[in-house]
Design an enzyme around this catalytic site. Structure first.
Site, PDB file in Angstrom:
ATOM      1  N   SER A  41      20.521   1.894 -18.849  1.00 17.50           N
ATOM      2  CA  SER A  41      20.875   1.987 -20.273  1.00 17.50           C
ATOM      3  C   SER A  41      20.701   0.675 -21.035  1.00 17.50           C
ATOM      4  CB  SER A  41      22.324   2.472 -20.429  1.00 17.50           C
ATOM      5  OG  SER A  41      23.203   1.618 -19.737  1.00 17.50           O
ATOM      6  N   ASP A 299      30.291  -1.770 -26.700  1.00 15.90           N
ATOM      7  CA  ASP A 299      31.196  -0.655 -26.408  1.00 15.90           C
ATOM      8  C   ASP A 299      31.995  -0.845 -25.118  1.00 15.90           C
ATOM      9  OD1 ASP A 299      29.303  -0.299 -24.466  1.00 15.90           O
ATOM     10  OD2 ASP A 299      28.455   1.539 -25.284  1.00 15.90           O
ATOM     11  N   HIS A 302      27.913  -1.888 -22.886  1.00 11.98           N
ATOM     12  CA  HIS A 302      26.607  -2.315 -23.391  1.00 11.98           C
ATOM     13  C   HIS A 302      26.773  -3.423 -24.422  1.00 11.98           C
ATOM     14  CE1 HIS A 302      26.269   1.956 -22.119  1.00 11.98           C
ATOM     15  NE2 HIS A 302      25.270   1.440 -21.438  1.00 11.98           N
TER      16      HIS A 302
END
Ligand code: NAG
Ligand code: NAG
Ligand code: NAG
Length: 326
Positions: A41, A299, A302
């Site tokens: 991610s 968050d 990330h």
């Protein structure tokens, strides 16, 4: 969602390796004709979303640069986006999203959020269900399948690769985290660090020849991962002496505010996995910072666009990559 509580300790421990085709001399603008990327991610620009639209990270993901959610797990651009812009290329399309407006002329991004370094079958044999069925091997398989569409002979491929940038982005977090969540204890997880590194090593070789609030032991785990990875990078440098292999470690990146998330569910670090940007349950009670560019963590897992920008710059100019890319 593809995310989970125990990711949080790993926020500082992300590792990137870069494998470049050629010695550095020219400025970065126009240096490369294409960018290819594998990872999770931290580098996914839309593959997970193409695979499963219900996993789209909702707004305010994307608020800063794109002004809409794009499938990136950040408020804006990721490292690969900054590198593309610095080199003077368009954004590299996510492979599963299809060729898009420009086709894959300038490369393809194979990174999928939630991807593990260890193969899905290996994890399943341990009784572990990975977040997504696209491990490092699967992404390399896509790349190999894709290859004949860009070059066919060894000579033409070598020529093409000498002008391409390959990014092996972070892998490992999802392996360790999935194990943690599914009840594998830390002693056992340690034993999986070497196989994870071995996978990353194989990716380096294969790619080049195809052609505070932290849990102490989690940091130790990632330091061990880092240590083995560094050794691996040195080995790869010796083996591929004609290539530039840059290693970026942003374990050192964190500062006092590294653990405070911009978009979260309150609490000292603004991270609450059942109520926040991560583990989203409909954006109830979200606490979103006013200026994401003042924080490192977007968050809790990330990074913010601002942090990715700093890292991209650090990769291009040092000190985050050894040697710098530009
Ligand atoms: C897509 O994601 C949703 C929500 O995470 C999940 O329930 C569903 O099983 C996923 N579908 C596939 C095909 O993986
Ligand atoms: C971890 O799990 C293994 C295998 O289940 C077990 O043998 C070991 O005692 C456990 N260690 C700790 C510290 O719980
Ligand atoms: C997380 O949010 C939920 C739902 O608002 C709340 O019940 C819980 O107490 C919060 N947990 C922490 C650690 O703040």
């Amino acid at each position: 969602m593809t995310l989970s509580p125990s990711f949080q300790p790993f926020i500082k421990l992300i590792l990137l390796t870069f494998l470049l085709g050629q010695a550095r001399s020219k400025p970065i603008k126009g240096r490369y004709k294409a960018i290819y990327c594998i990872g999770d991610s931290l580098a996914d620009t839309g593959n997970l979303v193409s695979y499963n639209a219900t996993t789209t990270p909702p707004f305010p993901y994307g608020e800063t640069y794109f002004h809409r959610s794009t499938g990136r797990f950040s408020n804006g651009r990721l490292i690969i986006d900054f590198l593309a812009q610095e080199i003077g290329l368009p954004f590299i399309p996510p492979y599963l999203g299809g060729p898009g407006r420009h086709g894959f002329k300038w490369g393809a991004n194979f990174a999928v959020s939630g991807a593990t370094a260890l193969p899905v079958s290996f994890l399943q044999a341990m009784g572990i269900t990975p977040l997504v069925p696209m491990s490092l091997d699967v992404q390399l398989g896509w790349f190999k399948k894709f290859l004949p569409s860009i070059c066919t002979s060894t000579a033409s491929c070598n020529n093409y690769f000498s002008e391409s940038l390959f990014i092996i982005s972070e892998f490992g977090v999802n392996d360790y985290d999935t194990m943690l969540l599914q009840g594998i204890n830390k002693t056992q997880i340690q034993t999986f660090v070497p196989p994870v590194i071995k996978k990353i090593r194989k990716a380096i070789d294969d790619d080049y020849e195809p052609g505070t609030g932290c849990l102490k032991w989690a940091n130790a785990l990632s330091e061990y991962h880092d240590h083995l990875l560094q050794k691996e990078i040195q080995r790869a440098r010796r083996k591929h002496s004609h290539a530039t292999i840059a290693f970026a470690n942003y374990y050192r990146f964190s500062s006092g505010r590294a653990l405070i998330a911009c978009c979260g569910g309150g609490g000292p670090y603004n991270v609450n996995m059942t109520n926040g940007c991560l583990g989203n349950t409909g954006n109830n009670g979200l606490s979103i910072c006013r200026d994401p560019s003042s924080l490192v963590s977007w968050d809790g897992l990330h990074l913010t666009e601002a942090a990715y920008r700093v890292i991209a710059r650090g990769l291009l100019e040092g000190p985050y990559s050894v040697p710098p890319l530009a």
